[in-house]
Design a protein around this motif. Structure first.
Motif, mmCIF file in Angstrom:
data_model
loop_
_atom_site.group_PDB
_atom_site.id
_atom_site.type_symbol
_atom_site.label_atom_id
_atom_site.label_comp_id
_atom_site.label_asym_id
_atom_site.label_seq_id
_atom_site.Cartn_x
_atom_site.Cartn_y
_atom_site.Cartn_z
ATOM 1 N N GLN A 157 0.823 -1.205 0.000
ATOM 2 C CA GLN A 157 0.000 0.000 0.000
ATOM 3 C C GLN A 157 0.863 1.263 0.000
ATOM 4 O O GLN A 157 0.537 2.253 -0.658
ATOM 5 C CB GLN A 157 -0.936 0.005 1.212
ATOM 6 C CG GLN A 157 -1.989 1.098 1.158
ATOM 7 C CD GLN A 157 -3.320 0.651 1.703
ATOM 8 O OE1 GLN A 157 -3.442 -0.403 2.312
ATOM 9 N NE2 GLN A 157 -4.353 1.442 1.482
ATOM 10 N N ILE A 158 1.978 1.232 0.738
ATOM 11 C CA ILE A 158 2.867 2.396 0.764
ATOM 12 C C ILE A 158 3.440 2.670 -0.623
ATOM 13 O O ILE A 158 3.373 3.794 -1.135
ATOM 14 C CB ILE A 158 4.005 2.183 1.790
ATOM 15 C CG1 ILE A 158 3.445 2.256 3.218
ATOM 16 C CG2 ILE A 158 5.099 3.233 1.605
ATOM 17 C CD1 ILE A 158 4.449 1.885 4.287
ATOM 18 N N PHE A 159 3.986 1.639 -1.262
ATOM 19 C CA PHE A 159 4.602 1.849 -2.568
ATOM 20 C C PHE A 159 3.570 2.123 -3.655
ATOM 21 O O PHE A 159 3.816 2.921 -4.570
ATOM 22 C CB PHE A 159 5.473 0.644 -2.947
ATOM 23 C CG PHE A 159 6.771 0.591 -2.197
ATOM 24 C CD1 PHE A 159 7.733 1.582 -2.368
ATOM 25 C CD2 PHE A 159 7.042 -0.436 -1.320
ATOM 26 C CE1 PHE A 159 8.934 1.541 -1.674
ATOM 27 C CE2 PHE A 159 8.231 -0.493 -0.619
ATOM 28 C CZ PHE A 159 9.184 0.511 -0.801
ATOM 29 N N ILE A 160 2.417 1.483 -3.541
ATOM 30 C CA ILE A 160 1.345 1.765 -4.505
ATOM 31 C C ILE A 160 0.870 3.205 -4.353
ATOM 32 O O ILE A 160 0.630 3.908 -5.338
ATOM 33 C CB ILE A 160 0.180 0.771 -4.327
ATOM 34 C CG1 ILE A 160 0.584 -0.621 -4.826
ATOM 35 C CG2 ILE A 160 -1.062 1.249 -5.077
ATOM 36 C CD1 ILE A 160 -0.424 -1.705 -4.501
ATOM 37 N N GLY A 161 0.737 3.655 -3.093
ATOM 38 C CA GLY A 161 0.320 5.033 -2.863
ATOM 39 C C GLY A 161 1.308 6.032 -3.430
ATOM 40 O O GLY A 161 0.923 7.049 -4.020
ATOM 41 N N LEU A 198 11.593 -6.032 -3.563
ATOM 42 C CA LEU A 198 11.029 -6.198 -4.904
ATOM 43 C C LEU A 198 9.961 -5.162 -5.248
ATOM 44 O O LEU A 198 9.808 -4.791 -6.412
ATOM 45 C CB LEU A 198 10.435 -7.609 -5.041
ATOM 46 C CG LEU A 198 11.429 -8.771 -5.014
ATOM 47 C CD1 LEU A 198 10.685 -10.094 -5.123
ATOM 48 C CD2 LEU A 198 12.444 -8.640 -6.142
ATOM 49 N N ASP A 199 9.203 -4.706 -4.243
ATOM 50 C CA ASP A 199 8.124 -3.748 -4.512
ATOM 51 C C ASP A 199 8.598 -2.517 -5.283
ATOM 52 O O ASP A 199 8.042 -2.206 -6.354
ATOM 53 C CB ASP A 199 7.449 -3.330 -3.198
ATOM 54 C CG ASP A 199 6.136 -4.056 -2.963
ATOM 55 O OD1 ASP A 199 5.521 -4.496 -3.952
ATOM 56 O OD2 ASP A 199 5.712 -4.184 -1.810
ATOM 57 N N PRO A 200 9.581 -1.770 -4.784
ATOM 58 C CA PRO A 200 9.991 -0.574 -5.541
ATOM 59 C C PRO A 200 10.622 -0.899 -6.892
ATOM 60 O O PRO A 200 10.499 -0.115 -7.841
ATOM 61 C CB PRO A 200 11.014 0.102 -4.612
ATOM 62 C CG PRO A 200 11.489 -0.969 -3.707
ATOM 63 C CD PRO A 200 10.321 -1.890 -3.518
ATOM 64 N N ILE A 201 11.273 -2.072 -6.983
ATOM 65 C CA ILE A 201 11.869 -2.463 -8.269
ATOM 66 C C ILE A 201 10.782 -2.694 -9.310
ATOM 67 O O ILE A 201 10.836 -2.168 -10.429
ATOM 68 C CB ILE A 201 12.737 -3.728 -8.099
ATOM 69 C CG1 ILE A 201 13.956 -3.418 -7.226
ATOM 70 C CG2 ILE A 201 13.189 -4.258 -9.459
ATOM 71 C CD1 ILE A 201 14.778 -4.645 -6.879
ATOM 72 N N TYR A 202 9.772 -3.464 -8.930
ATOM 73 C CA TYR A 202 8.713 -3.805 -9.882
ATOM 74 C C TYR A 202 7.805 -2.612 -10.197
ATOM 75 O O TYR A 202 7.298 -2.484 -11.319
ATOM 76 C CB TYR A 202 7.863 -4.957 -9.335
ATOM 77 C CG TYR A 202 8.586 -6.288 -9.279
ATOM 78 C CD1 TYR A 202 9.761 -6.502 -9.980
ATOM 79 C CD2 TYR A 202 8.090 -7.338 -8.504
ATOM 80 C CE1 TYR A 202 10.418 -7.716 -9.927
ATOM 81 C CE2 TYR A 202 8.735 -8.563 -8.458
ATOM 82 C CZ TYR A 202 9.904 -8.745 -9.167
ATOM 83 O OH TYR A 202 10.550 -9.958 -9.109
ATOM 84 N N PHE A 237 2.034 6.909 3.473
ATOM 85 C CA PHE A 237 1.192 6.278 2.456
ATOM 86 C C PHE A 237 0.949 7.157 1.234
ATOM 87 O O PHE A 237 0.039 6.905 0.456
ATOM 88 C CB PHE A 237 -0.158 5.875 3.077
ATOM 89 C CG PHE A 237 -0.034 4.807 4.121
ATOM 90 C CD1 PHE A 237 -0.144 3.473 3.788
ATOM 91 C CD2 PHE A 237 0.217 5.144 5.441
ATOM 92 C CE1 PHE A 237 -0.033 2.490 4.756
ATOM 93 C CE2 PHE A 237 0.333 4.168 6.413
ATOM 94 C CZ PHE A 237 0.212 2.842 6.069
ATOM 95 N N GLY A 238 1.787 8.166 1.049
ATOM 96 C CA GLY A 238 1.644 8.999 -0.135
ATOM 97 C C GLY A 238 0.858 10.261 0.142
ATOM 98 O O GLY A 238 0.170 10.387 1.157
#
Length: 467
Positions: free
Chosen positions: A44-48, A186-190, A356-357
């Motif tokens: 949720q953090i990286f998606i935000g 992997l989250d920020p990479i993808y 969370f953005g």
């Protein structure tokens, strides 16, 4: 009453000092529960940060589906752990090992079935969970991929629970921690480098779950006190039935949470659209608040889960002094921990939400309001969680089932339906603290007579010992 010496080679659950034992089991359990929460929160953090509030709303819509998967996982994991702990306390090690093997197979098959059903009915399920036309494309991309990891998720939760009962809580922690670290990498990479969006977050999640399951599987296949053995993998009906019965309270807790999330999501969209806030903003903001609640709840759950093998082993061994001491320490520790988190939420909400953005002023204002009001009564959570784990671990599944469903099914869901009729969107927020405080009072009505009964048994045992 003197405690047996650890030097005699007895299981540490029955002889180590209770305070030290609770600390050694609870800290890894807390970390494990927090790490499990991190899978969704990191996404949720990286998606935000990378996609915005619609991406966060998509994870909120997908979350009931994930919760239902967790319901099956915790039912099998908690029930199997409780049953195996009791059998180890009774010196029936073979029965404990049969429990491990039977539930391993059941978890794997259940995971495959859930994944297939979820993929077949994905779109209508997401609509049921509150998906709007703007959110649905993101939600479908995220949920479809996460569903593929369901068998590994169930196996990982089961083996993590059994590792604690096997006397190795650190392995339970390490197995999950390795997966969480991989997910965070992997989250920020993808998302930011490969530009895979919510699909990248989902791929990172299932990759991490597979790694965690493999680490735990290797331990039980090669080195555990209880071992996975080919000749024992065929499920034994009576063992599965008893373990599922003991784990029903945990399963109910998660199942009811799924229903609660569906009711809340749809209420947020309905009443949000009737307010200046808007349904999508309300859904996204509350989704963040629920993830923060998950972190605070994870501390309570970790202490409750960490205390469960101690309860079960000593109850089975007839060492009731240790059961009582563990209960008191677990309640105090869980309440103090969650109260600290509650204080941070009430005094520094903007700092927490910044993770969370960004969002416009309206989004931020509503998110702060959600955080302060909805979580106002969460300091009561430790008492309910530990009490439920106590009844589960001591072979009282009916009481555990009642208490596990109390907050959400008996109180929160009706309040979510009733209070907004009078106060609109604010009614959804106030449902949280009313349910938290009300459930604490009702739990006390179960715990007080149980502690009186336990005290009588201890007094009778002491009187016989002194004769």
């Amino acid at each position: 009453m003197s405690e047996p010496s650890a030097a005699r080679g007895e299981n540490q659950l029955g002889c180590a000092p209770v305070g030290k034992l609770l600390l050694s089991f609870s800290v890894p359990s807390i970390i494990s529960c927090l790490v499990n929460s991190v899978y969704n929160i990191v996404d949720q953090i990286f998606i935000g940060q990378g996609i915005g509030y619609l991406g966060n709303a998509a994870t909120t819509v997908s979350f009931p589906l994930m919760t239902m998967i967790i319901a099956f996982a915790t039912m099998l994991g908690s029930g199997g752990s409780a049953y195996a702990a009791i059998k180890l306390g009774e010196k029936r090690e073979k029965e404990a090992e049969i429990t491990l093997n039977s539930l391993f197979t059941v978890s794997l098959v259940t995971g495959l079935v859930l994944a297939a059903v979820g993929l077949i009915f994905l779109e209508p399920l997401l609509r049921l969970f509150g998906g709007t036309p703007e959110i649905m494309p993101y939600a479908k991309d995220y949920a479809a991929i996460v569903l593929l990891g369901t068998p590994f998720s169930l196996v990982g939760v089961l083996l993590s629970s059994m590792a604690r009962t096997d006397g190795n809580p650190r392995l339970s922690m390490y197995g999950i921690l390795i997966g969480a670290l991989l997910n965070t990498i992997l989250d920020p990479i993808y998302i930011f480098i490969f530009h895979w969006g919510v699909k990248g977050a989902a791929i990172a999640t299932i990759t991490s779950q597979i790694l965690s399951a493999c680490v735990l599987f290797h331990y039980f296949w090669k080195r555990g006190n209880m071992r996975l053995r080919r000749q024992l993998l065929k499920p034994v009906g009576r063992v599965v039935k008893t373990a599922v019965l003991l784990g029903t309270s945990s399963g109910i807790t998660q199942s009811v949470a799924c229903v609660m999330q569906v009711v809340m999501n749809n209420s947020l969209v309905f009443y949000g659209d009737q307010s200046p806030v808007g349904g999508n903003v309300a859904l996204s903001a509350m989704g963040i608040v629920m993830k923060i609640a998950m972190i605070l709840g994870s501390v309570c759950i970790g202490i409750g889960v960490g205390s469960q093998p101690i309860f079960g082993f000593n109850y089975g061994a007839g060492q009731l002094h240790r059961v009582r001491r563990t209960f008191a320490l677990a309640i105090a520790s869980a309440t103090a921990s969650v109260a600290l988190g509650w204080l941070v939420c009430q005094t520094m909400p903007h700092l927490i939400l910044r993770l969370f953005g960004g969002g416009d002023a309206q989004f931020t204002a509503f998110a702060v309001k959600c955080l302060r009001i909805y979580l106002f009564g969460i300091f009561c959570a430790g008492f309910q969680v530990v009490s439920t784990n106590y009844f589960q671990a001591t072979g009282q599944p009916l009481k555990a089932a009642i208490l596990s469903s109390l907050r959400q099914l008996v109180l929160l869901i009706p309040l979510l339906l009733l209070l907004p009729l009078f106060w609109g969107l604010d009614g959804i927020l106030f449902a949280g603290p009313v349910a938290d405080m009300g459930s604490a009072v009702i739990v006390a009505l179960f715990v007080i007579p149980e502690m009186r009964r336990l005290n009588r048994q201890i007094d009778e045992a002491d009187a016989l010992a002194s004769v």
